[in-house]
Motif scaffolding. Sequence first.
Motif, PDB file in Angstrom:
ATOM      1  N   UNK A 118       0.833  -1.202   0.000  1.00 20.28           N
ATOM      2  CA  UNK A 118       0.000   0.000   0.000  1.00 20.28           C
ATOM      3  C   UNK A 118       0.868   1.252   0.000  1.00 20.28           C
ATOM      4  N   UNK A 119       1.939   1.248   0.809  1.00 15.92           N
ATOM      5  CA  UNK A 119       2.848   2.397   0.836  1.00 15.92           C
ATOM      6  C   UNK A 119       3.482   2.620  -0.529  1.00 15.92           C
ATOM      7  N   UNK A 120       3.933   1.537  -1.162  1.00 10.36           N
ATOM      8  CA  UNK A 120       4.613   1.653  -2.452  1.00 10.36           C
ATOM      9  C   UNK A 120       3.640   2.079  -3.551  1.00 10.36           C
ATOM     10  N   UNK A 121       2.474   1.418  -3.594  1.00 10.30           N
ATOM     11  CA  UNK A 121       1.525   1.653  -4.690  1.00 10.30           C
ATOM     12  C   UNK A 121       0.862   3.021  -4.573  1.00 10.30           C
ATOM     13  N   UNK A 122       0.413   3.382  -3.369  1.00  9.60           N
ATOM     14  CA  UNK A 122      -0.315   4.643  -3.218  1.00  9.60           C
ATOM     15  C   UNK A 122       0.635   5.814  -2.982  1.00  9.60           C
ATOM     16  N   UNK A 123       1.348   5.786  -1.863  1.00 11.92           N
ATOM     17  CA  UNK A 123       2.216   6.916  -1.532  1.00 11.92           C
ATOM     18  C   UNK A 123       3.370   7.033  -2.521  1.00 11.92           C
ATOM     19  N   UNK A 124       3.990   5.892  -2.875  1.00 13.48           N
ATOM     20  CA  UNK A 124       5.101   5.920  -3.831  1.00 13.48           C
ATOM     21  C   UNK A 124       4.674   6.457  -5.185  1.00 13.48           C
ATOM     22  N   UNK A 125       3.517   5.979  -5.671  1.00 16.20           N
ATOM     23  CA  UNK A 125       3.011   6.449  -6.962  1.00 16.20           C
ATOM     24  C   UNK A 125       2.634   7.926  -6.893  1.00 16.20           C
ATOM     25  N   UNK A 126       1.982   8.314  -5.797  1.00 14.60           N
ATOM     26  CA  UNK A 126       1.588   9.720  -5.645  1.00 14.60           C
ATOM     27  C   UNK A 126       2.805  10.634  -5.622  1.00 14.60           C
ATOM     28  N   UNK A 127       3.844  10.236  -4.890  1.00 17.40           N
ATOM     29  CA  UNK A 127       5.065  11.054  -4.836  1.00 17.40           C
ATOM     30  C   UNK A 127       5.728  11.141  -6.203  1.00 17.40           C
ATOM     31  N   UNK A 128       5.682  10.048  -6.973  1.00 16.38           N
ATOM     32  CA  UNK A 128       6.244  10.058  -8.321  1.00 16.38           C
ATOM     33  C   UNK A 128       5.496  11.024  -9.221  1.00 16.38           C
TER      34      UNK A 128
END
Length: 312
Positions: free
Chosen positions: A204-214
């Motif tokens: 969830x951290x990678x998919x949501x927060x990581x994608x959003x930050x990208x």
Amino acid sequence: MESFNLTSSGPTMFILNGITELEAVHIWISIPFSMFYIISLLVNFTVLFVVSKEQTLHKPMYLLLCMLAITDISISTCVVPKALCAFWFGFKGITVDGCLTQMFFVHMVAVMRSAVLVTMAFDRYIAICDPLRYATILTNTRIAKLGLVGLIEAVLFILPMPLLLRRLPFCTNHIILHTYCEHMAVVKMSCGDTRVNRTYGLVIIIVTIGLDMTLIGVSYGLIIRAVFRINSKKAHQKALNTCTAHICVMLMTYTLFLFSALTHRYGQGIAAHVHILSANLYILVPPMLNPIIYGVKTKELRDKVGKYICRM
């Protein structure tokens, strides 16, 4: 060793221990907790009130500010009142259903807040890189639809967390070493196999927060490229000033979130109270500072707020 599942035959209560290793000073810690919460409510409700009353502020940028204010009010209200009851009155018990509900809403609102920050970055990108089409691309209706998509995404991603916890066995220990039902804090209580829960939380951290930050990084990369193509230094400054508030909010929010999330998983050498305090700072500080930052950096909003303050 006795064990039980989170079912009707299992425990009915958990105990929120508070800030581990700092139990003796809970009453003193409650002072900044309550002050931050009160200020957060005051400034966020002020933004909502002023934007709702002023027709000239019924624009996509201010609609996004209202969405951010709602998420800030929601995430702090999910945590702070219960934490203060524990600090002041010793009411540390929380029902299993109450714990899972709190967990769902805290993490769901966190994902929703991140989605709002992405939309705000997109808003600034269109405003600077394609200003002539801004009014047609970003209408109030479209912003509302993007907000609804972010809400649905947050619910779908976070709902499995409490459902997966339901299947875990819990042994004699049912004390949560935290001020609220943070996902990893509850997972660590289990005496069963928690690999699925830990993996899902990390995904969830990678998919949501990581994608959003990208996406935010890409937006600001394009903004910076567009700004430096402008010959006028005054235009440079004006363009960058429109982004300053959002950059400050974004850096503060994601820095606190990532520190809290990653130290909970990989910071075995970090003291327990540091984990817990960092998680609480993520809940307390951005909701308090976000509207203040935007109020200071956004002249139109600042002027309207000042008008209402002068009337009092």
